[in-house]
Design an enzyme around this catalytic site. Structure first.
Site, PDB file in Angstrom:
ATOM      1  N   PRO A  80       0.652  -1.372  -0.060  1.00 13.73           N
ATOM      2  CA  PRO A  80       0.116  -0.092   0.007  1.00 13.73           C
ATOM      3  C   PRO A  80       0.817   1.223   0.004  1.00 13.73           C
ATOM      4  O   PRO A  80       1.799   1.358   0.900  1.00 13.73           O
ATOM      5  CB  PRO A  80      -0.758  -0.124   1.272  1.00 13.73           C
ATOM      6  N   CYS A  81       0.356   2.048  -0.878  1.00  9.10           N
ATOM      7  CA  CYS A  81       1.276   3.458  -1.093  1.00  9.10           C
ATOM      8  C   CYS A  81       0.660   4.801  -0.511  1.00  9.10           C
ATOM      9  O   CYS A  81       1.376   5.890  -0.622  1.00  9.10           O
ATOM     10  CB  CYS A  81       1.573   3.930  -2.327  1.00  9.10           C
ATOM     11  N   GLN A  82      -0.426   4.498   0.081  1.00  9.60           N
ATOM     12  CA  GLN A  82      -1.149   5.780   0.370  1.00  9.60           C
ATOM     13  C   GLN A  82      -0.198   6.688   1.481  1.00  9.60           C
ATOM     14  O   GLN A  82      -0.169   7.752   1.463  1.00  9.60           O
ATOM     15  CB  GLN A  82      -2.734   5.419   1.183  1.00  9.60           C
ATOM     16  N   PHE A 104       2.892   6.721   1.606  1.00 12.93           N
ATOM     17  CA  PHE A 104       4.086   7.312   1.013  1.00 12.93           C
ATOM     18  C   PHE A 104       3.736   8.352  -0.001  1.00 12.93           C
ATOM     19  O   PHE A 104       4.675   9.146  -0.543  1.00 12.93           O
ATOM     20  CB  PHE A 104       4.768   6.117   0.140  1.00 12.93           C
ATOM     21  N   SER A 105       2.469   8.453  -0.523  1.00 16.89           N
ATOM     22  CA  SER A 105       2.077   9.276  -1.857  1.00 16.89           C
ATOM     23  C   SER A 105       2.338  10.792  -1.802  1.00 16.89           C
ATOM     24  O   SER A 105       2.022  11.355  -0.612  1.00 16.89           O
ATOM     25  CB  SER A 105       0.822   8.946  -2.190  1.00 16.89           C
TER      26      SER A 105
END
Length: 319
Positions: free
Chosen positions: A73-75, A77-78
């Site tokens: 999951p990237c949220q 890091f985004s």
């Protein structure tokens, strides 16, 4: 013999589809905690997808494999998440991928994340992730790949992290771009969004395409995410999974700039094939597309990895 693949945080299956498209890989097992993602994955890639929280799935339940994929999951890091923090709980889910790699000792792993990962804590988060996998005995490389450079009608920069087991002495190289904004000799021009969507029927007309419906969320032209005018002569801006629960604000304008893209159109902008079915409602489909790895980029990485694994110096258990 095909390489056996296990996929974590598989989502709708964009990266897995890319590996399938490359040939030479068998998808054995996949996991995600989103019911819509798992339903969509099963509708297109097979019943080997397991619904559940990876933190609650033991390593023994996961089959032995040659390659582990993980679009963790990237949220957190985004760059789109203005409140991102290094201690965001979602930022440590890569440790579950680390656990599976440590247990299965695959020939290689491939992870994908947003460009913002590079900037977290002045690069310390990415350095820590790389170091953790290196400590397991993997040679690790990372690179930002722009989907437009691989024929995708979208400017989408993502970090790909590839590790190959040190004892195999594998010489992996990231795929060479096939397209360019100002292409050199031997490269093709970027694919424009206008060209990519040019042959599709209007979603309000009679047609037989699945998922060809679109958000009626009001068009705006203020330059912010989801409210940008689209230049039909260029690849589209980055498709994102961010926004409200109605699937509105993140949905890119159609190149006509008269409505928003349909689910089918947005999927094409991500390089999903026309027959890829999103087995969920419109809002969920938009979100799955925005969070997916562009399959065409996944295919290019898979092809490069396959070439590299041919040079492996040591036999691997199970071969």
């Amino acid at each position: 013999m095909n390489h056996k693949v296990v996929s974590l945080f598989a989502g709708a299956g964009g990266l897995d589809l890319g590996f399938q498209m490359a040939g030479g890989y068998d998808l054995l097992w996949a996991n995600d905690n989103d019911p819509d993602a798992v339903s969509t994955y099963k509708a297109n890639l097979g019943n080997h997808a397991v619904l559940g929280d990876i933190r609650e799935i033991s390593s023994e339940e996961i089959p032995e494999c040659d390659v582990v994929l993980g679009g963790f999951p990237c949220q957190g890091f985004s760059l789109a998440n203005t409140g991102r923090r290094a201690d965001d709980a979602r930022n440590v889910l890569y440790l579950e991928m680390l656990r599976v790699v440590a247990s299965k000792r695959p020939k290689a792993f491939v992870a994908e994340n947003v460009k913002g990962l590079m900037l977290m804590s002045k690069g310390e988060v990415l350095r820590r992730i790389v170091a953790d996998f290196e400590e397991l005995g993997y040679d690790v490389q990372w690179k930002i790949l722009n989907a437009a450079d691989y024929g995708v009608p979208q400017r989408r920069e993502r970090v790909f992290i590839v590790g190959t087991r040190h004892d195999l002495e594998v010489d992996f190289e990231f795929p060479t771009p096939t397209h360019g904004r100002k292409p050199d000799s031997g490269k093709l021009p970027w694919v424009s969004v206008g060209h990519a969507l040019g042959g599709l029927p209007d979603p309000d007309s009679r047609h037989d395409l699945t998922n060809h419906t679109y958000s009626k969320y009001k068009l705006r032209f203020n330059g912010y995410m989801g409210h940008r005018a689209i230049d039909p002569e260029l690849p589209a801006p980055t498709v994102t999974g961010r926004g409200d629960n109605k699937g509105g604000v993140v949905v890119l304008h159609h190149p006509s700039n008269e409505r928003r893209m349909s689910v089918r159109e947005l999927a094409l902008v991500q390089s999903f094939p026309l027959n890829f079915e999103f087995a969920c409602n419109q809002s969920a489909a938009y979100r799955l597309i925005g969070n997916a790895v562009a399959p065409s980029v996944g295919r290019s990485v898979a092809q490069s990895l396959q070439q590299a694994l041919k040079t492996a110096k040591v036999a691997v258990k199970g071969d």
